[in-house]
Design an enzyme around this catalytic site. Structure first.
Site, PDB file in Angstrom:
ATOM      1  N   CYS A 157       1.468   8.793  -8.282  1.00  0.00           N
ATOM      2  CA  CYS A 157       0.658   9.399  -8.316  1.00  0.00           C
ATOM      3  C   CYS A 157       1.868  10.624  -8.489  1.00  0.00           C
ATOM      4  O   CYS A 157       3.127  10.748  -8.296  1.00  0.00           O
ATOM      5  CB  CYS A 157       0.673   9.224  -6.599  1.00  0.00           C
ATOM      6  SG  CYS A 157       0.241  10.885  -5.780  1.00  0.00           S
ATOM      7  N   SER A 200       2.804   2.011   4.671  1.00  0.00           N
ATOM      8  CA  SER A 200       3.903   3.199   4.922  1.00  0.00           C
ATOM      9  C   SER A 200       2.388   4.374   5.795  1.00  0.00           C
ATOM     10  O   SER A 200       2.981   4.564   6.869  1.00  0.00           O
ATOM     11  CB  SER A 200       4.643   3.966   4.294  1.00  0.00           C
ATOM     12  OG  SER A 200       5.745   4.729   4.582  1.00  0.00           O
ATOM     13  N   ASN A 201       2.333   4.535   5.084  1.00  0.00           N
ATOM     14  CA  ASN A 201       1.138   5.635   5.781  1.00  0.00           C
ATOM     15  C   ASN A 201       0.461   5.700   6.650  1.00  0.00           C
ATOM     16  O   ASN A 201      -0.288   5.805   7.364  1.00  0.00           O
ATOM     17  CB  ASN A 201       1.112   6.909   4.860  1.00  0.00           C
ATOM     18  CG  ASN A 201      -1.086   6.410   4.291  1.00  0.00           C
ATOM     19  OD1 ASN A 201      -1.920   6.966   4.536  1.00  0.00           O
ATOM     20  ND2 ASN A 201      -0.364   5.622   3.219  1.00  0.00           N
ATOM     21  N   GLU A 220       8.118   3.031  -3.297  1.00  0.00           N
ATOM     22  CA  GLU A 220       8.124   4.285  -3.635  1.00  0.00           C
ATOM     23  C   GLU A 220       9.803   4.596  -3.529  1.00  0.00           C
ATOM     24  O   GLU A 220      10.489   5.224  -4.600  1.00  0.00           O
ATOM     25  CB  GLU A 220       7.461   5.141  -2.694  1.00  0.00           C
ATOM     26  CG  GLU A 220       7.476   6.550  -3.382  1.00  0.00           C
ATOM     27  CD  GLU A 220       6.968   7.194  -2.128  1.00  0.00           C
ATOM     28  OE1 GLU A 220       7.702   8.890  -1.836  1.00  0.00           O
ATOM     29  OE2 GLU A 220       5.952   7.490  -1.359  1.00  0.00           O
ATOM     30  N   SER A 257      -5.177   4.745   1.423  1.00  0.00           N
ATOM     31  CA  SER A 257      -5.145   3.487   0.626  1.00  0.00           C
ATOM     32  C   SER A 257      -6.114   2.497   1.265  1.00  0.00           C
ATOM     33  O   SER A 257      -6.826   1.763   0.819  1.00  0.00           O
ATOM     34  CB  SER A 257      -3.736   2.990  -0.092  1.00  0.00           C
ATOM     35  OG  SER A 257      -3.537   2.159   1.012  1.00  0.00           O
ATOM     36  N   CYS A 277      -6.699   9.074  -0.884  1.00  0.00           N
ATOM     37  CA  CYS A 277      -6.452  10.352  -1.337  1.00  0.00           C
ATOM     38  C   CYS A 277      -5.721  10.107  -2.924  1.00  0.00           C
ATOM     39  O   CYS A 277      -6.813   9.332  -3.638  1.00  0.00           O
ATOM     40  CB  CYS A 277      -4.541  10.752  -0.995  1.00  0.00           C
ATOM     41  SG  CYS A 277      -3.533   8.823  -1.522  1.00  0.00           S
TER      42      CYS A 277
END
Length: 319
Positions: free
Chosen positions: A104, A232-233, A134, A276, A20
């Site tokens: 980010c 996490s994503n 995060e 990532s 991203c």
């Protein structure tokens, strides 16, 4: 001797997938810092959650540490894309360290939201995963007790707030969209006056990758997510695939992690990657399937991404 005929396999490649804009920016920050200041530069926490990326930057001269006291005061330190508590840059400034923040911009947006709510006297409920960098960074933007964490709808029932009429919520940017909807609904049912973000906190990349997985999962006998176990994503993509009807969904870091016995007899395969994971690892996985099957690749694109974030000005200025 004739080669055995390979079994046919339709490989659905999700798009968008992989890097991203926030991850791309964070990696550029480390590379540009190495170019400007020379090696070593220090990075607090993994710059992004991917071993291949971290190892590549380490080979170029980045040193990864967990805390500032591991960094010499005369070398640059970079804060990871996940964000850090306010106390970290404050300590770096106190020690007169040069630092660059690679948080980010979409995570920074959540930090600013939380600060604005706090200025209005609201206590914050954060929807996120305990222990994730995060979450730690966002909760660390405000004094202790001003941000309360919930991870599930069940947590909402037991969260102890100061004033039910003076609440706002924010979310980690890498959550499952569907899970978060349920938690927000539980918060709104218990605290009807709770204030939400002006714009969805879950980032565009997380949302887009989950939608792409939903589009391919029902057609796949199995689906692999290329990503790290602490991403996490990436982990959310595995959950989304399973919920969308894929009978076998797994996370792999590299092609060497694939359990080929579990994939015997499949006719359709889905592949995606967390935000990532670099494209080189996705290509590695696709090549591993080409070596074992007669592969037909179908790219399924559900959104186009053209987001780009600038690196900090200090890196664009001459040394």
């Amino acid at each position: 001797m004739t080669q055995p005929q390979l079994a046919p396999l339709t490989l659905y490649l999700a798009a968008p997938r992989g890097f991203c804009a926030g991850v791309d920016r964070a990696i550029k920050i480390v590379e540009m810092a190495l170019s400007k200041w020379g090696a070593p530069v220090y990075v607090r926490h993994e710059i992004v959650h991917n071993k291949y990326v971290v190892d590549d930057l380490r080979a170029k001269g980045a040193v990864f540490v967990e805390e500032l006291d591991e960094c010499p005061p005369d070398r640059l330190v970079i804060f990871s894309a996940h964000g850090v508590p306010k106390a970290v840059p404050a300590e770096a400034a106190r020690r007169e360290m040069i630092y660059v923040d690679a948080t980010c911009p979409l995570v920074s947006k959540v930090h600013m939201e939380a600060a604005r709510h706090h200025e209005r006297g609201l206590q914050i409920v954060m929807i996120g995963h305990a222990g994730h960098p995060e979450t730690i960074g966002t909760m660390g933007q405000l004094p202790a007790g001003e941000v309360l964490l919930v991870e599930t709808p069940d947590d909402v029932a037991s969260v102890a707030v100061r004033d039910p009429g003076q609440l706002a919520y924010v979310t980690q940017t890498t959550l499952s969209v569907d899970d978060t909807i349920d938690i927000v609904a539980a918060l709104q049912a218990r605290f009807p006056a709770i204030v939400g973000p002006h714009k969805e906190d879950i980032c565009y990349a997380t949302t887009n990758r989950q939608e792409a997985v939903k589009a391919i999962a029902p057609n796949c006998d199995a689906l692999l997510v290329v990503g790290a176990p602490n991403s996490s994503n990436s982990r959310r993509l595995v959950e989304v695939a399973a919920r969308a009807g894929c009978g076998y969904a797994q996370l792999v870091q590299r092609a060497s992690d694939i359990d080929w016995r579990a994939l015997e007899g499949i006719g359709s395969m889905g592949i995606t990657a967390g935000a990532s994971a670099p494209e080189v690892l996705i290509n590695e996985v696709v090549d591993a399937f080409r070596a074992r099957f007669d592969v037909t690749v179908e790219v399924v694109e559900t959104a186009q991404e053209n987001v780009e974030f600038k690196v900090p000005r200090v890196l664009r200025e001459p040394a």
